[in-house]
Design a protein around this motif. Structure first.
Motif, short mmCIF file in Angstrom:
data_model
loop_
_atom_site.label_atom_id
_atom_site.label_comp_id
_atom_site.label_asym_id
_atom_site.label_seq_id
_atom_site.Cartn_x
_atom_site.Cartn_y
_atom_site.Cartn_z
N GLY A 15 -9.40 -10.31 -3.52
CA GLY A 15 -7.97 -10.13 -3.75
C GLY A 15 -7.68 -9.04 -4.76
N ASN A 18 -7.82 -5.53 -3.36
CA ASN A 18 -6.96 -5.28 -2.20
C ASN A 18 -5.51 -5.60 -2.48
N THR A 19 -5.12 -5.44 -3.73
CA THR A 19 -3.76 -5.73 -4.15
C THR A 19 -3.25 -4.66 -5.10
N SER A 20 -1.97 -4.33 -4.96
CA SER A 20 -1.23 -3.53 -5.94
C SER A 20 -1.88 -2.18 -6.25
N LYS A 23 -5.52 -1.39 -5.02
CA LYS A 23 -5.59 -1.08 -3.60
C LYS A 23 -5.12 0.34 -3.32
N ASP A 146 -8.95 -2.73 -14.20
CA ASP A 146 -7.52 -2.50 -14.03
C ASP A 146 -7.01 -1.50 -15.06
#
Length: 249
Positions: A15, A18-20, A23, A146
């Motif tokens: 997740g 593959n998010t925000s 991704k 991040d």
């Protein structure tokens, strides 16, 4: 930039990757990110990667062989290997800026009661995200990935993070959006004025105010501009706080 995360639980990153923003960075091919399963490198036929500690004690310790074989399979002359661990250097925004200059980060996640201490001899740095205990290094690796990814050129606009918390040594000023009045709670009038210079000064003043309230340690040893000194004097009067010579000089 390439980020390789070495873990016993690669599914934890499905997740996350593959998010925000992460991704988008991957789709734009600005960042390559992978979660590598340390178990794939064990020479144990039962896929064990841990053993009981010498000398006794609670829990299991991750073994040198699978961990270091995994590191060696990825390390190049342009790699920097970081071990997620509580005894490491404290991660902050300055370190994020430092790490984004690297071509390849290898983030090693421990688990169980930790790793064989000899593994530390084969990494470049140990990094901690705070003074608390986590089940493993995976969450720490996500935090670092991040923070670093969003600093890569092209991932977000440069202006988007110039005023963010810690970028200029202050916490970010409060932000507001429509409606201007929500059940009697109004947006500060200056933000509705359209006067860009007054808005800039208001935001700087509120950054100083918030930093003073929440993180006064960030103000110590700060090199102040004349404008910041003037605005901080106003904040101190409004907050009824006596100036601290170690905070404002």
């Amino acid at each position: 930039m390439r980020i390789s995360i070495l873990t016993l639980f690669p599914e934890m990153f499905d997740g996350f990757m593959n998010t925000s923003i992460i991704k988008k960075a991957r789709l734009k091919e600005l960042v390559q990110m992978e979660a590598v399963d340390i178990r794939e490198f064990t020479d144990d036929r039962h896929r064990r990667v841990d053993e009981y500690p010498f000398g006794g004690g609670q829990g299991m310790i991750m073994k040198c062989q699978p961990v270091l074989d995994c590191v060696d399979s990825l390390r190049t002359e342009n790699s920097r290997v970081l071990l997620m661990g509580p005894t490491g250097r404290r991660f902050d925004q300055a370190m994020a800026h430092e790490l984004v200059q690297e071509q390849h980060l290898i983030l090693l996640c421990g688990h169980y009661e930790g790793l064989d201490a000899r593994i530390r001899e084969f990494v470049d740095d140990e990094v901690s995200i705070g003074d608390y205990v986590l089940t493993g290094g995976e969450i720490a690796a996500m935090v670092i990935s991040d923070a670093v990814t969003r600093l890569v050129d092209g991932v977000i606009t440069e202006q988007s993070h110039l005023d963010e918390s810690f970028e200029n040594g202050l916490l970010e000023y409060p932000q507001y959006t429509r409606p201007a009045d929500y059940k009697g709670h109004r947006v500060p009038e200056v933000l509705l004025s359209g006067h860009h210079e007054k808005i800039r000064q208001f935001r700087l003043k509120e950054s100083l105010r918030l930093t003073l309230r929440v993180r006064p340690d960030l103000l110590k040893n700060r090199v102040w501009t004349l404008e910041e000194q003037r605005l901080m004097e106003e904040v101190l009067q409004e907050e009824n706080v006596l100036p601290d010579e170690k905070t404002v000089e």
